[in-house]
Scaffold this motif. Structure first.
Motif, short mmCIF file in Angstrom:
data_model
loop_
_atom_site.label_atom_id
_atom_site.label_comp_id
_atom_site.label_asym_id
_atom_site.label_seq_id
_atom_site.Cartn_x
_atom_site.Cartn_y
_atom_site.Cartn_z
N VAL A 194 -4.78 -1.85 -4.24
CA VAL A 194 -5.29 -2.16 -2.91
C VAL A 194 -6.80 -2.32 -2.95
O VAL A 194 -7.36 -3.28 -2.38
N MET A 195 -7.49 -1.42 -3.65
CA MET A 195 -8.94 -1.49 -3.76
C MET A 195 -9.38 -2.80 -4.44
O MET A 195 -10.31 -3.47 -3.99
N PRO A 235 -0.95 4.88 5.86
CA PRO A 235 -1.19 5.57 4.58
C PRO A 235 -1.26 4.60 3.40
O PRO A 235 -0.72 3.50 3.44
N VAL A 236 -1.96 5.04 2.35
CA VAL A 236 -1.95 4.32 1.08
C VAL A 236 -1.48 5.31 0.01
O VAL A 236 -1.98 6.42 -0.08
N CYS A 254 0.82 -1.21 0.00
CA CYS A 254 0.00 0.00 0.00
C CYS A 254 0.86 1.26 0.00
O CYS A 254 0.35 2.37 -0.14
N HIS A 255 2.15 1.09 0.17
CA HIS A 255 3.09 2.20 0.24
C HIS A 255 4.47 1.62 -0.08
O HIS A 255 4.66 0.41 -0.08
N THR A 274 -6.45 7.92 0.62
CA THR A 274 -5.23 8.35 1.31
C THR A 274 -4.85 7.49 2.52
O THR A 274 -3.69 7.48 2.92
N ASP A 275 -5.85 6.79 3.10
CA ASP A 275 -5.58 6.06 4.35
C ASP A 275 -6.29 4.71 4.37
O ASP A 275 -7.33 4.51 3.74
N ILE A 276 -5.71 3.82 5.17
CA ILE A 276 -6.34 2.55 5.49
C ILE A 276 -6.57 2.50 6.99
O ILE A 276 -5.64 2.73 7.77
N THR A 277 -7.81 2.25 7.40
CA THR A 277 -8.11 2.02 8.80
C THR A 277 -8.13 0.52 9.03
O THR A 277 -8.85 -0.21 8.35
#
Length: 250
Positions: free
Chosen positions: A241-242, A232-233, A204-205, A221-224
């Protein structure tokens, strides 16, 4: 209230029971203990009197089987099951309730059975037989990684994400532990290719790879993560990722 009981040692099945009615809760717990003893089945059983406690604690406990009352204060068993199902698509859910009117609504969380109270022992036992037949304890994924001084085995469902920093790879666990490798001579991409080439993790980064099963919410912008931590993504990696996240969920 969360009550833990380890019935046998060894690699254990994990079962959660939630019912706000004390008498019903104790009856289900007693029947589950009787079933496990009869089958000589190892299990860790946790008992809850409120769905909020169930949802919070099972982020870490991650039961294989849930036995849930439907009519409970504030949050129904079906609502709790929807939240639990989001993070544990493979979990087996059994509803136990005095209200037959919820049967149709319960189907959207794919329960294994819907048992009316008062619960009959034979009905619960046959349902547990089916639930356990769908749980692959032997196939519960683990990995063994090199650490300073030797090797360490990690449960895959406890890994939230993997971080690469200063030529060291660190595994961030849902338990709060961080398990790190010795200094590596290879880069992160090569390490991931050699050790995690399957679909369990996605980069993811530049220096982060997230466990797809640990993603609770994804934005551009983010992954919880499960448990609330955010990472961050990168914009360039969001689409991949999606795609992986949607494949896992649906």
């Amino acid at each position: 209230m969360g009550n833990t009981e380890t019935l046998k040692e060894g690699k254990s099945l994990r079962i959660a029971i939630c019912d706000d009615d004390k008498a019903d809760r104790e009856r289900v717990h007693g029947l589950v203990k009787e079933y496990l003893q009869k089958k000589n089945q190892s299990a860790d059983v946790k008992v809850f009197d409120h769905p909020d406690a169930l949802i919070e604690e099972c982020e870490q406990f991650r039961p294989h089987i849930y036995i849930l009352d439907i009519v409970m204060p504030m949050v129904t068993g079906i609502q709790a099951a929807r939240e639990l199902r989001w993070n544990q698509p493979e979990a087996q859910i059994i509803f136990a309730t005095s209200e037959s009117s919820f049967a149709l609504e319960s189907f959207d969380v794919n329960p294994i059975n819907y048992i009316l109270k008062p619960i009959e022992k034979e009905k619960l036992f046959s349902t547990l037989d089916l639930a356990i037949s769908r749980v692959d304890l032997a196939g519960e994924k683990c990995i063994t990684i090199k650490v300073k001084g030797g090797l360490q085995t990690l449960r895959m469902d406890e890994i939230l994400y993997i971080e690469y920093r200063n030529h060291v790879v660190s595994y961030h666990m849902s338990t709060g532990d961080v398990v790190s490798t010795p200094t590596l001579r290879i880069g992160f991409a090569e390490y991931m290719e050699e050790n995690h080439s399957g679909s369990d993790f996605v980069r993811c980064h530049e220096s982060l790879a997230v466990s797809v099963a640990a993603i609770d919410k994804l934005t551009k912008t983010d992954i919880t993560l499960r448990g609330g931590e955010m990472i961050p993504v990168a914009k360039s990696r969001y689409a991949e990722v999606m795609d992986r996240y949607m494949d896992f969920r649906f």
